[in-house]
Design a protein around this motif. Structure first.
Motif, PDB file in Angstrom:
ATOM      1  N   ALA A  68       0.830  -1.208   0.000  1.00  0.00           N
ATOM      2  CA  ALA A  68       0.000   0.000   0.000  1.00  0.00           C
ATOM      3  C   ALA A  68       0.863   1.258   0.000  1.00  0.00           C
ATOM      4  CB  ALA A  68      -0.937  -0.002   1.200  1.00  0.00           C
ATOM      5  N   GLU A  69       1.912   1.259   0.825  1.00  0.00           N
ATOM      6  CA  GLU A  69       2.752   2.454   0.910  1.00  0.00           C
ATOM      7  C   GLU A  69       3.764   2.524  -0.230  1.00  0.00           C
ATOM      8  OE1 GLU A  69       1.345   4.305   2.629  1.00  0.00           O
ATOM      9  OE2 GLU A  69       0.320   2.911   3.964  1.00  0.00           O
ATOM     10  N   LYS A  71       3.164   1.866  -3.242  1.00  0.00           N
ATOM     11  CA  LYS A  71       2.432   2.324  -4.422  1.00  0.00           C
ATOM     12  C   LYS A  71       2.822   3.742  -4.866  1.00  0.00           C
ATOM     13  CE  LYS A  71      -0.918   0.395  -6.753  1.00  0.00           C
ATOM     14  NZ  LYS A  71      -0.864  -1.024  -7.062  1.00  0.00           N
ATOM     15  N   MET A 117      -4.333  24.097  -4.811  1.00  0.00           N
ATOM     16  CA  MET A 117      -5.646  23.459  -4.807  1.00  0.00           C
ATOM     17  C   MET A 117      -6.316  23.571  -3.447  1.00  0.00           C
ATOM     18  SD  MET A 117      -5.167  20.109  -7.094  1.00  0.00           S
ATOM     19  CE  MET A 117      -4.736  20.237  -8.816  1.00  0.00           C
ATOM     20  N   ASP A 118      -7.658  23.476  -3.458  1.00  0.00           N
ATOM     21  CA  ASP A 118      -8.376  23.701  -2.203  1.00  0.00           C
ATOM     22  C   ASP A 118      -8.564  22.408  -1.414  1.00  0.00           C
ATOM     23  OD1 ASP A 118     -10.062  22.535  -3.955  1.00  0.00           O
ATOM     24  OD2 ASP A 118     -11.557  24.126  -3.984  1.00  0.00           O
ATOM     25  N   ASN A 119      -7.831  21.377  -1.805  1.00  0.00           N
ATOM     26  CA  ASN A 119      -8.023  20.083  -1.162  1.00  0.00           C
ATOM     27  C   ASN A 119      -6.702  19.702  -0.512  1.00  0.00           C
ATOM     28  OD1 ASN A 119      -7.560  17.223  -1.162  1.00  0.00           O
ATOM     29  ND2 ASN A 119      -9.312  16.927  -2.503  1.00  0.00           N
ATOM     30  N   TYR A 121      -5.374  17.006   0.557  1.00  0.00           N
ATOM     31  CA  TYR A 121      -4.670  15.857  -0.005  1.00  0.00           C
ATOM     32  C   TYR A 121      -3.896  16.254  -1.264  1.00  0.00           C
ATOM     33  CZ  TYR A 121      -3.769  11.580  -2.481  1.00  0.00           C
ATOM     34  OH  TYR A 121      -3.143  10.581  -3.167  1.00  0.00           O
ATOM     35  N   MET A 122      -4.562  16.995  -2.148  1.00  0.00           N
ATOM     36  CA  MET A 122      -3.929  17.388  -3.402  1.00  0.00           C
ATOM     37  C   MET A 122      -2.759  18.344  -3.148  1.00  0.00           C
ATOM     38  SD  MET A 122      -5.150  15.824  -5.955  1.00  0.00           S
ATOM     39  CE  MET A 122      -6.557  14.820  -6.382  1.00  0.00           C
ATOM     40  N   ARG A 125       0.340  16.680  -2.554  1.00  0.00           N
ATOM     41  CA  ARG A 125       0.949  16.055  -3.729  1.00  0.00           C
ATOM     42  C   ARG A 125       1.974  16.956  -4.413  1.00  0.00           C
ATOM     43  NH1 ARG A 125      -1.202  13.149  -1.347  1.00  0.00           N
ATOM     44  NH2 ARG A 125       0.937  12.840  -0.777  1.00  0.00           N
ATOM     45  N   HIS A 187       3.186  11.372   2.716  1.00  0.00           N
ATOM     46  CA  HIS A 187       3.685   9.999   2.643  1.00  0.00           C
ATOM     47  C   HIS A 187       4.802   9.770   3.644  1.00  0.00           C
ATOM     48  CE1 HIS A 187       1.311   8.157  -0.455  1.00  0.00           C
ATOM     49  NE2 HIS A 187       1.231   9.358  -0.986  1.00  0.00           N
ATOM     50  N   VAL A 276     -15.295   7.578   8.191  1.00  0.00           N
ATOM     51  CA  VAL A 276     -14.507   6.698   7.321  1.00  0.00           C
ATOM     52  C   VAL A 276     -13.000   6.897   7.517  1.00  0.00           C
ATOM     53  CG1 VAL A 276     -14.570   8.258   5.334  1.00  0.00           C
ATOM     54  CG2 VAL A 276     -14.324   5.810   4.957  1.00  0.00           C
ATOM     55  N   GLU A 310     -25.618  11.344   0.571  1.00  0.00           N
ATOM     56  CA  GLU A 310     -24.379  11.606   1.324  1.00  0.00           C
ATOM     57  C   GLU A 310     -24.151  10.542   2.382  1.00  0.00           C
ATOM     58  OE1 GLU A 310     -23.629  15.650   3.034  1.00  0.00           O
ATOM     59  OE2 GLU A 310     -25.373  16.141   1.814  1.00  0.00           O
ATOM     60  N   GLU A 313     -23.202   7.128   0.914  1.00  0.00           N
ATOM     61  CA  GLU A 313     -21.802   7.051   0.498  1.00  0.00           C
ATOM     62  C   GLU A 313     -20.880   6.837   1.700  1.00  0.00           C
ATOM     63  OE1 GLU A 313     -20.704   6.617  -2.334  1.00  0.00           O
ATOM     64  OE2 GLU A 313     -22.414   7.177  -3.593  1.00  0.00           O
ATOM     65  N   SER A 314     -21.162   7.527   2.810  1.00  0.00           N
ATOM     66  CA  SER A 314     -20.308   7.381   3.988  1.00  0.00           C
ATOM     67  C   SER A 314     -20.401   5.973   4.556  1.00  0.00           C
ATOM     68  CB  SER A 314     -20.707   8.369   5.075  1.00  0.00           C
ATOM     69  OG  SER A 314     -20.509   9.668   4.619  1.00  0.00           O
TER      70      SER A 314
ATOM     71  N   THR B   9     -17.435   9.979  -5.760  1.00  0.00           N
ATOM     72  CA  THR B   9     -17.900   9.696  -4.402  1.00  0.00           C
ATOM     73  C   THR B   9     -16.731   9.390  -3.466  1.00  0.00           C
ATOM     74  OG1 THR B   9     -18.166   7.363  -4.872  1.00  0.00           O
ATOM     75  CG2 THR B   9     -20.068   8.763  -5.240  1.00  0.00           C
ATOM     76  N   GLU B  11     -13.786   9.807  -0.994  1.00  0.00           N
ATOM     77  CA  GLU B  11     -13.525  10.872  -0.020  1.00  0.00           C
ATOM     78  C   GLU B  11     -12.416  11.824  -0.502  1.00  0.00           C
ATOM     79  OE1 GLU B  11     -14.897  11.713   2.933  1.00  0.00           O
ATOM     80  OE2 GLU B  11     -16.452  10.183   2.726  1.00  0.00           O
ATOM     81  N   LEU B  12     -11.386  11.291  -1.138  1.00  0.00           N
ATOM     82  CA  LEU B  12     -10.239  12.118  -1.514  1.00  0.00           C
ATOM     83  C   LEU B  12     -10.320  12.650  -2.945  1.00  0.00           C
ATOM     84  CD1 LEU B  12      -7.329  10.053   0.059  1.00  0.00           C
ATOM     85  CD2 LEU B  12      -8.217  12.227   0.869  1.00  0.00           C
ATOM     86  N   HIS B  15      -7.435  11.028  -6.601  1.00  0.00           N
ATOM     87  CA  HIS B  15      -6.114  11.170  -6.028  1.00  0.00           C
ATOM     88  C   HIS B  15      -5.122  10.238  -6.709  1.00  0.00           C
ATOM     89  CE1 HIS B  15      -8.116   8.125  -3.580  1.00  0.00           C
ATOM     90  NE2 HIS B  15      -6.921   7.635  -3.301  1.00  0.00           N
ATOM     91  N   ARG B  17      -3.483   7.405  -6.399  1.00  0.00           N
ATOM     92  CA  ARG B  17      -3.580   5.973  -6.682  1.00  0.00           C
ATOM     93  C   ARG B  17      -4.598   5.651  -7.779  1.00  0.00           C
ATOM     94  NH1 ARG B  17      -3.291   2.718  -1.253  1.00  0.00           N
ATOM     95  NH2 ARG B  17      -1.660   4.250  -0.873  1.00  0.00           N
ATOM     96  N   MET B  51      -4.945  14.529 -12.077  1.00  0.00           N
ATOM     97  CA  MET B  51      -4.887  15.008 -10.704  1.00  0.00           C
ATOM     98  C   MET B  51      -5.089  16.515 -10.666  1.00  0.00           C
ATOM     99  SD  MET B  51      -1.842  12.584  -9.291  1.00  0.00           S
ATOM    100  CE  MET B  51      -1.640  13.469  -7.762  1.00  0.00           C
ATOM    101  N   SER B  54      -8.346  18.449  -9.835  1.00  0.00           N
ATOM    102  CA  SER B  54      -8.787  18.625  -8.460  1.00  0.00           C
ATOM    103  C   SER B  54     -10.258  18.254  -8.329  1.00  0.00           C
ATOM    104  CB  SER B  54      -8.559  20.068  -8.002  1.00  0.00           C
ATOM    105  OG  SER B  54      -8.845  20.190  -6.635  1.00  0.00           O
ATOM    106  N   THR B  56     -12.835  16.698  -6.550  1.00  0.00           N
ATOM    107  CA  THR B  56     -13.029  16.197  -5.195  1.00  0.00           C
ATOM    108  C   THR B  56     -14.385  15.518  -5.081  1.00  0.00           C
ATOM    109  OG1 THR B  56     -13.767  18.395  -4.672  1.00  0.00           O
ATOM    110  CG2 THR B  56     -11.539  17.859  -4.038  1.00  0.00           C
ATOM    111  N   LYS B  57     -14.634  14.982  -3.900  1.00  0.00           N
ATOM    112  CA  LYS B  57     -15.890  14.283  -3.643  1.00  0.00           C
ATOM    113  C   LYS B  57     -17.086  15.168  -3.983  1.00  0.00           C
ATOM    114  CE  LYS B  57     -18.448  11.895  -0.152  1.00  0.00           C
ATOM    115  NZ  LYS B  57     -18.651  11.554   1.208  1.00  0.00           N
TER     116      LYS B  57
END
Lengths: 537, 85
Positions: A68-69, A71, A117-119, A121-122, A125, A187, A276, A310, A313-314, B9, B11-12, B15, B17, B51, B54, B56-57
């Protein structure tokens, strides 16, 4: 002694000398190149070499931290093959620019694009782009060997670390990572966790040369870096480190083992989660399921109730990630003390005894139906169970079951697939515990919420610090109610779990197991400790 | 040309992967595969572009597939999105 605070990525302690890590710096200037063809060829070769290095890093990571890591290095490889990125660089080279400068220019551009970016996670990156660009630049410029030059393992202090820097470091020489930048999502943080290195990111420290070689402590519990600790601090933390190490080692050996007593009684150890994002920690700590999924988080901090979609999905995301293991979703459990203005809850004198949880759901069935539809729709993606909070009567359960049946019929008529869903209730009022013999006939399981049960039984407000000294969580009245609930549940073939704070109190584990408890649900951090306690009974 | 819509849908969002996996998948088809978000287009065979959307969900994206194997490619991309994003 200097104390700096950061964000801990792993609760542990490291003691050792600091190693101030600086990236190899060289002046990167734009130069005029006449032989464009030659420069393009030089660039292609560097990209090939970088791909080869990434392949090696991938293999190394695969062995040391798992697929997983690892990747991320495969993804880096793909980024490096990205035609847009390569073409942009080649275009600059074609204008008689040196390859190093062209890579830097394009790498910075792409990285800035991600950083804006406003996310979150991104944004994280953008480091990945810089990582692959630097790799190519270093190859072009003939820079290499960032290895740690030290005979003993060190606490590595850096501005920021890219994933390839982190993984290519000699793990035997690193006790901890401390970075000034970086997020818990990076990471590097993830790798540090899987390598079991207590580390800090986003640390409030300066990268001073004078720190190099000084004694330091990384305390992941207090989220502190202590440079030049006083002798007594050093002594205390060294002892705590030893305790932590032997504790973690003995606990990690328990991953994959059963929660079984010496005389063969098996107990399910599940986890409490809020969403989640907590599931990763459940799986890492080998939790057997989710014993309490607090659905409140979906409802809080927003202007309107979450839609069915919503919620679906969760729930689906959690069920899928748990891959068939049981997930017990607790329906909406909020009252006037929580911020959810759209529910139109009036302020109350005593919200703990007020209009809350199932009382709202039965009075405003639209909200309830939406949640039930979402859960039943998601139930096709794993093993879902539902439990209802704040129950005090058989009547309430019958009403709930009536609504549940309607929702199921509705979904069936829409041809929506559903799984088998166990229905249970929280036992958190003294009333429910006292009539648990009657309630057990109506449900498949009980989950005892010891926090509320304690506050209602002892008539002690948990938030009131003045009462802390008399708030005896092991009060015989509470233990008797728990025992009674377990016995009554079992008489009607309902299984019984405990999901409050008491579940993780290992001084009571033997008591609960002797009472016949079937399941204990705790924060992921306590799973292995609890397993150890059960195996010692 | 085949075109369809999909709402992210995950969450990220798109992204690293899944973007990487999508690039691999898209690379297996001759057709041009373009993902559109708010008028911004990205070639599904390029990871940075993907990517860079951007997405997003909750974002609605449009997928446009054009080429000799567009039928198969569109089906494969749709299945992939449903399973991974």
């Amino acid at each position: 002694m200097v104390k700096c605070t950061g964000k801990s990525v792993l609760k542990g302690i490291a003691v050792g000398r600091l190693y101030v890590y600086r990236k190899k710096e060289f002046t990167l200037v734009k130069t005029h190149v006449d032989d464009v063809e030659g420069e393009l060829k030089r660039f292609d070769l560097a990209v090939n070499e970088a791909e080869r290095q990434l392949e090696t890093l991938y293999q190394e990571a695969l062995e040391s931290v798992g697929e997983a890591e690892a990747k991320i290095f495969e993804v880096h490889g793909m980024m490096l093959e990205d035609e847009g990125y390569l073409e942009d660089i080649k275009d600059i080279i074609k204008n008689n620019c040196n390859a190093e400068y062209a890579v830097k220019e394009v790498g910075d551009n792409y990285s800035q694009m991600f950083a804006a970016m406003d996310n979150e996670y991104m944004r994280a990156r953008s480091v990945d782009i810089l990582d692959i660009s630097n790799k190519v630049i270093n190859i072009l410029a003939g820079v290499g060997d960032d290895s740690i030059k030290s005979d003993e393992p060190v606490i590595l202090l850096a501005d920021d670390l890219t994933p390839s820097e982190t993984i290519s470091m000699d793990k035997d020489k690193v006790l901890a990572f401390v970075t000034i930048h970086g997020s818990a999502n990076s990471h590097t943080a993830i790798l540090a966790r899987s390598l079991n290195l207590p580390s800090l990111v986003g640390t409030d420290v300066a990268l001073l040369d004078e720190y190099h070689g000084q004694m330091a402590i990384v305390d992941g519990f207090q989220e502190e870096l202590i440079i030049n600790p006083l002798d007594d601090v050093l002594k205390e933390l060294t002892e705590r480190r030893e305790a932590w190490i032997s504790e973690t080692e003995s606990l990690r050996k328990l991953i994959g083992q059963d929660n079984v007593t010496t005389d063969g009684r098996k107990i399910n150890v599940y986890c409490n989660i809020g969403g989640v994002e907590d599931v990763g920690r459940v799986l890492e700590s080998d939790g057997g399921g989710i014993g309490l999924f607090r659905s409140e988080f979906l409802y809080l901090g927003r202007d309107s109730a979450p839609t069915e979609e919503e919620q679906f999905e969760s729930y689906k995301a959690v069920l899928e990630k748990m891959n068939g293991k049981k997930v017990i979703i607790r329906t909406l459990d909020i009252g006037a003390d929580k911020k959810a203005d759209y529910l139109g809850l009036d302020p109350e004198e005593n919200p703990a005894l007020g209009y809350r949880a199932i009382r709202i759901c039965l009075n405003q069935p639209d909200i309830f139906r939406t949640q039930l539809r979402a859960i039943y729709r998601a139930s096709a993606y794993g093993t879902a169970a539902i439990m209802f909070p704040m129950i005090i009567s058989v009547e309430e359960i019958r009403k709930i079951k009536g609504i549940v049946e309607e929702v199921k019929r509705e979904l069936a008529s829409e041809d929506i697939p559903m799984g088998d869903v166990e229905l249970g209730i929280m036992i958190e009022t003294p009333a429910a515990a006292v009539i648990s013999d009657e309630l057990a006939k109506e449900v498949e399981f009980f989950s005892i919420g010891t926090n509320d049960l304690t506050q209602y039984t002892l008539a002690i407000d948990r938030q009131n610090q003045k009462l802390e000294s008399i708030c005896d969580t092991h009060h015989p009245a509470i233990l008797k109610l728990i025992q009674m609930t377990i016995e009554n549940g079992h008489k009607e073939n309902a299984w019984v779990g405990i999901c409050g704070e008491l579940a993780s109190d290992t001084s009571l584990t033997k008591t609960f197991v002797d009472m016949g408890v079937d399941e204990l649900s705790v924060s992921p951090t306590y799973v292995l400790g609890l397993r150890k306690a059960i195996r010692e009974i | 040309m085949k075109s369809f819509q999909y709402t992210i849908t995950d969450e990220l969002g798109i992204h690293a992967r899944p973007a990487g996996l999508l690039v691999k998948l898209a690379g297996g088809y001759q057709s041009d595969i373009v993902i559109v978000k708010d008028g911004k287009e990205a070639n599904a065979k390029r990871i940075m572009a993907l990517m860079g959307l951007s997405a997003t969900k909750g974002t609605e994206i449009t997928i446009k597939v054009d080429g000799p194997d567009e039928e198969d490619a569109a089906k494969a991309v749709e299945d992939f999105l449903k399973a991974n994003l």
